[in-house]
Design an enzyme around this catalytic site. Structure first.
Site, PDB file in Angstrom:
ATOM      1  N   ARG A 116      65.612  22.309  46.576  1.00 26.48           N
ATOM      2  CA  ARG A 116      64.950  21.588  45.461  1.00 26.48           C
ATOM      3  C   ARG A 116      63.539  21.127  45.805  1.00 26.48           C
ATOM      4  O   ARG A 116      63.026  20.185  45.208  1.00 26.48           O
ATOM      5  CB  ARG A 116      65.789  20.399  44.994  1.00 26.48           C
ATOM      6  N   LYS A 138      50.001  25.247  40.860  1.00 31.87           N
ATOM      7  CA  LYS A 138      50.728  26.156  39.970  1.00 31.87           C
ATOM      8  C   LYS A 138      51.330  27.263  40.808  1.00 31.87           C
ATOM      9  O   LYS A 138      50.628  27.894  41.602  1.00 31.87           O
ATOM     10  CB  LYS A 138      49.776  26.780  38.950  1.00 31.87           C
ATOM     11  N   GLU A 180      36.224  34.395  39.241  1.00 30.63           N
ATOM     12  CA  GLU A 180      36.634  32.987  39.092  1.00 30.63           C
ATOM     13  C   GLU A 180      35.488  32.050  39.458  1.00 30.63           C
ATOM     14  O   GLU A 180      35.349  30.966  38.877  1.00 30.63           O
ATOM     15  CB  GLU A 180      37.859  32.675  39.973  1.00 30.63           C
ATOM     16  N   LYS A 211      37.718  22.461  40.672  1.00 34.34           N
ATOM     17  CA  LYS A 211      39.156  22.518  40.387  1.00 34.34           C
ATOM     18  C   LYS A 211      39.845  21.225  40.823  1.00 34.34           C
ATOM     19  O   LYS A 211      40.686  20.686  40.103  1.00 34.34           O
ATOM     20  CB  LYS A 211      39.793  23.744  41.060  1.00 34.34           C
ATOM     21  N   GLU A 221      48.121  20.132  32.976  1.00 26.81           N
ATOM     22  CA  GLU A 221      47.463  20.845  31.898  1.00 26.81           C
ATOM     23  C   GLU A 221      47.738  20.235  30.530  1.00 26.81           C
ATOM     24  O   GLU A 221      48.083  20.923  29.570  1.00 26.81           O
ATOM     25  CB  GLU A 221      47.905  22.316  31.929  1.00 26.81           C
ATOM     26  N   ARG A 225      42.638  20.357  32.064  1.00 24.84           N
ATOM     27  CA  ARG A 225      42.890  21.484  32.980  1.00 24.84           C
ATOM     28  C   ARG A 225      42.836  22.825  32.249  1.00 24.84           C
ATOM     29  O   ARG A 225      42.565  23.855  32.850  1.00 24.84           O
ATOM     30  CB  ARG A 225      44.235  21.300  33.699  1.00 24.84           C
ATOM     31  N   ASN A 229      41.125  27.685  32.190  1.00 24.15           N
ATOM     32  CA  ASN A 229      41.561  28.965  31.630  1.00 24.15           C
ATOM     33  C   ASN A 229      40.455  29.646  30.841  1.00 24.15           C
ATOM     34  O   ASN A 229      40.722  30.563  30.060  1.00 24.15           O
ATOM     35  CB  ASN A 229      42.779  28.763  30.721  1.00 24.15           C
ATOM     36  N   HIS A 232      40.539  33.321  30.161  1.00 24.75           N
ATOM     37  CA  HIS A 232      41.864  33.790  30.568  1.00 24.75           C
ATOM     38  C   HIS A 232      42.752  34.282  29.430  1.00 24.75           C
ATOM     39  O   HIS A 232      43.749  34.947  29.696  1.00 24.75           O
ATOM     40  CB  HIS A 232      42.600  32.702  31.363  1.00 24.75           C
ATOM     41  N   HIS A 236      44.639  37.491  30.522  1.00 28.11           N
ATOM     42  CA  HIS A 236      46.094  37.626  30.651  1.00 28.11           C
ATOM     43  C   HIS A 236      46.623  38.773  29.790  1.00 28.11           C
ATOM     44  O   HIS A 236      47.569  39.463  30.169  1.00 28.11           O
ATOM     45  CB  HIS A 236      46.785  36.312  30.290  1.00 28.11           C
ATOM     46  N   HIS A 252      42.939  40.522  38.618  1.00 23.88           N
ATOM     47  CA  HIS A 252      42.841  39.282  37.831  1.00 23.88           C
ATOM     48  C   HIS A 252      41.380  38.885  37.564  1.00 23.88           C
ATOM     49  O   HIS A 252      40.990  38.661  36.423  1.00 23.88           O
ATOM     50  CB  HIS A 252      43.601  38.178  38.573  1.00 23.88           C
TER      51      HIS A 252
HETATM   52  N1  LIG Z   1      48.393  29.599  40.829  1.00 20.56           N
HETATM   53  C1  LIG Z   1      47.215  29.647  40.273  1.00 20.56           C
HETATM   54  O1  LIG Z   1      46.657  28.629  39.856  1.00 20.56           O
HETATM   55  C2  LIG Z   1      46.495  30.963  40.204  1.00 20.56           C
HETATM   56  C3  LIG Z   1      45.153  31.006  39.873  1.00 20.56           C
HETATM   57  C4  LIG Z   1      44.493  32.238  39.878  1.00 20.56           C
HETATM   58  C5  LIG Z   1      45.182  33.393  40.196  1.00 20.56           C
HETATM   59  N2  LIG Z   1      46.502  33.304  40.484  1.00 20.56           N
HETATM   60  C6  LIG Z   1      47.241  34.524  40.836  1.00 20.56           C
HETATM   61  O2  LIG Z   1      46.682  35.089  42.011  1.00 20.56           O
HETATM   62  C7  LIG Z   1      46.904  36.490  42.012  1.00 20.56           C
HETATM   63  C8  LIG Z   1      45.600  37.177  42.328  1.00 20.56           C
HETATM   64  O3  LIG Z   1      45.181  36.759  43.602  1.00 20.56           O
HETATM   65  P1  LIG Z   1      44.388  37.756  44.579  1.00 20.56           P
HETATM   66  O4  LIG Z   1      43.245  38.318  43.869  1.00 20.56           O
HETATM   67  O5  LIG Z   1      44.221  37.035  45.850  1.00 20.56           O
HETATM   68  O6  LIG Z   1      45.388  38.958  44.696  1.00 20.56           O
HETATM   69  P2  LIG Z   1      46.453  39.387  45.793  1.00 20.56           P
HETATM   70  O7  LIG Z   1      47.160  38.275  46.385  1.00 20.56           O
HETATM   71  O8  LIG Z   1      47.241  40.440  45.103  1.00 20.56           O
HETATM   72  O9  LIG Z   1      45.524  40.030  46.913  1.00 20.56           O
HETATM   73  C9  LIG Z   1      44.799  41.196  46.633  1.00 20.56           C
HETATM   74  C10 LIG Z   1      44.870  42.143  47.817  1.00 20.56           C
HETATM   75  O10 LIG Z   1      44.070  41.649  48.865  1.00 20.56           O
HETATM   76  C11 LIG Z   1      44.803  41.659  50.080  1.00 20.56           C
HETATM   77  N3  LIG Z   1      44.220  40.627  50.929  1.00 20.56           N
HETATM   78  C12 LIG Z   1      44.292  39.286  50.780  1.00 20.56           C
HETATM   79  N4  LIG Z   1      43.547  38.682  51.719  1.00 20.56           N
HETATM   80  C13 LIG Z   1      42.991  39.664  52.473  1.00 20.56           C
HETATM   81  C14 LIG Z   1      42.104  39.673  53.597  1.00 20.56           C
HETATM   82  N5  LIG Z   1      41.591  38.559  54.071  1.00 20.56           N
HETATM   83  N6  LIG Z   1      41.774  40.865  54.123  1.00 20.56           N
HETATM   84  C15 LIG Z   1      42.246  42.032  53.595  1.00 20.56           C
HETATM   85  N7  LIG Z   1      43.064  42.082  52.534  1.00 20.56           N
HETATM   86  C16 LIG Z   1      43.428  40.910  51.987  1.00 20.56           C
HETATM   87  C17 LIG Z   1      46.218  41.441  49.662  1.00 20.56           C
HETATM   88  O11 LIG Z   1      47.130  41.881  50.623  1.00 20.56           O
HETATM   89  C18 LIG Z   1      46.286  42.280  48.385  1.00 20.56           C
HETATM   90  O12 LIG Z   1      46.533  43.617  48.671  1.00 20.56           O
HETATM   91  C19 LIG Z   1      47.444  36.855  40.638  1.00 20.56           C
HETATM   92  O13 LIG Z   1      48.819  37.045  40.738  1.00 20.56           O
HETATM   93  C20 LIG Z   1      47.141  35.612  39.812  1.00 20.56           C
HETATM   94  O14 LIG Z   1      48.075  35.420  38.756  1.00 20.56           O
HETATM   95  C21 LIG Z   1      47.160  32.136  40.518  1.00 20.56           C
END
Ligand SMILES: NC(=O)c1ccc[n+]([C@@H]2O[C@H](COP(=O)([O-])OP(=O)(O)OC[C@H]3O[C@@H](n4cnc5c(N)ncnc54)[C@H](O)[C@@H]3O)[C@@H](O)[C@H]2O)c1
Length: 349
Positions: A116, A138, A180, A211, A221, A225, A229, A232, A236, A252
């Site tokens: 939990r 999130k 972003e 942020k 949110e 907050r 978005n 977005h 999305h 993304h």
């Molecule tokens: N929780 C939130 O508030 C929030 C906000 C924005 C995005 N997100 C989520 O984040 C995700 C996108 O994040 P992302 O762009 O980091 O994508 P990701 O985590 O898919 O990473 C993209 C690629 O980069 C690689 N990678 C990461 N760090 C690396 C490094 N230092 N060197 C080499 N390769 C590396 C990963 O293995 C992957 O193949 C989406 O799922 C999105 O929904 C969440």
């Protein structure tokens, strides 16, 4: 360089620095002195990066999750929880996510549900994770109906944004992260020249500080907050198309960039913004090396359907938009205008 996310007893620091990962042992000893075991959640490719010298200072086990978005599903949450159980982790132990936003999202969700809820620390290694995903609590995974449809709020206990790890990030992921960053620059009314003059650390720090400020005022949110978005709603919808496997390969941040350019044009079509606002958006998006156009072949009706399902909407079309009073959430945007501007941005009938 430290930014505090102020949330009463759930407050935490986000460290932004070259080599910030080396602080992990000290951070765990400081904020989780009772922790005896750590479960490191990462992917196979990241484990082999030259910077992967992560140590927690306590008993460690490792669980590997699929690369990127493929990690964000319920089975992977179950794998992480099983790994935590197998390692005999207690409520006072810690999950350490090392990776991009997909890894921090799924590891955060597993940490929110195991026993939990146990502590999670993010070592954010992609630009998206550093400037956005790892900060703010999130967490979530995707379902066959769309992105992040299952999740929870679970604040990390600390976030380490190590800019040194970004040296190995593929150029495309790097540019996507800047999507972003550009969003933050637009939200703060900053210019393209400020963006171009800033160092990598400054860009990360600016985005994290914005942020942190917003999340501190509106964790769940309720209003403010939602500004994060910006861009977005369309992003999305484009990602839902991508997930549905419709010959669309979008990251993304790339989708957010298109969403920002679209939002500026939608604001103009609604009479809230002028050509200058559209130009500012385009300039910033293009300075980050990102596209303002919706890719060829994406259909207007598919996007409209996905937008109507957006979590931020309430059975209507809701967007964060530029208005003369500032950037804010606008609900009940007429579908005819949304459709017309989608066509203007490159979507097809
Ligand atoms: N929780 C939130 O508030 C929030 C906000 C924005 C995005 N997100 C989520 O984040 C995700 C996108 O994040 P992302 O762009 O980091 O994508 P990701 O985590 O898919 O990473 C993209 C690629 O980069 C690689 N990678 C990461 N760090 C690396 C490094 N230092 N060197 C080499 N390769 C590396 C990963 O293995 C992957 O193949 C989406 O799922 C999105 O929904 C969440």
């Amino acid at each position: 360089m430290k930014v505090r996310v102020e949330l009463g007893e759930r407050s935490y620091d986000v460290m932004v620095a070259e080599g910030a990962r080396h602080d992990l042992t000290a951070v765990i000893a400081d904020i989780l002195p009772d922790a005896r075991r750590a479960l490191i959640v990462t992917s196979d490719s990241l484990r082999h990066q030259p910077w992967f010298d992560i140590t927690t200072g306590i008993a460690e086990s490792l669980v590997l999750v699929p690369e990127g978005e493929a990690a964000k599903n319920f089975e992977v949450v179950a794998d992480i929880v099983d790994a935590a159980s197998a390692a005999g982790m207690s409520r006072r132990d810690v999950i350490v996510a090392v990776g991009g936003g997909a890894t921090t999202d799924v590891a955060g969700f597993a940490a929110a549900t195991y026993l939990r809820g146990i502590a999670v620390i993010h070592v954010a290694t992609s630009l998206v994770a550093q400037v956005d995903a790892a900060v703010g609590g999130k967490t979530g995974v995707n379902t066959k109906f769309g992105k992040n449809l299952m999740g929870s709020f679970h604040q990390p206990r600390a976030v380490l944004c190590d800019t040194e790890t970004l040296a190995t990030l593929p150029a495309r992921d790097f540019a996507a992260g800047d999507g972003e960053v550009v969003k933050c620059y637009l939200l703060e009314g900053r210019s393209v020249s400020e963006f171009l003059a800033a160092s990598l650390e400054e860009r990360v720090l600016r985005a994290v500080a914005l942020k942190a400020r917003i999340v501190s005022q509106d964790e769940r949110e309720g209003g403010l907050r939602a500004l994060l978005n910006y861009g977005h709603t369309l992003a999305h919808a484009l990602e839902a198309e991508s997930l549905a496997g419709r010959d669309l390969d979008l990251e993304h941040g790339e989708a957010v960039a298109m969403g920002l350019a679209y939002a500026a044009r939608l604001a103009r079509a609604l009479g809230y913004a002028d050509d200058e606002v559209v130009r500012q958006h385009d300039e910033l998006v293009e300075a980050a090396g990102l596209s303002i156009r919706i890719p060829a072949g994406v259909r207007v009706n598919d996007l409209l359907e996905a937008m109507a399902r957006d979590k931020k909407a309430h059975h209507d079309l809701t967007f964060v938009l530029w208005t003369p009073e500032g950037i804010r959430t606008v609900s009940n945007v007429p579908v005819a205008t949304v459709r017309e501007v989608l066509l203007e941005c490159g979507a097809q009938l």
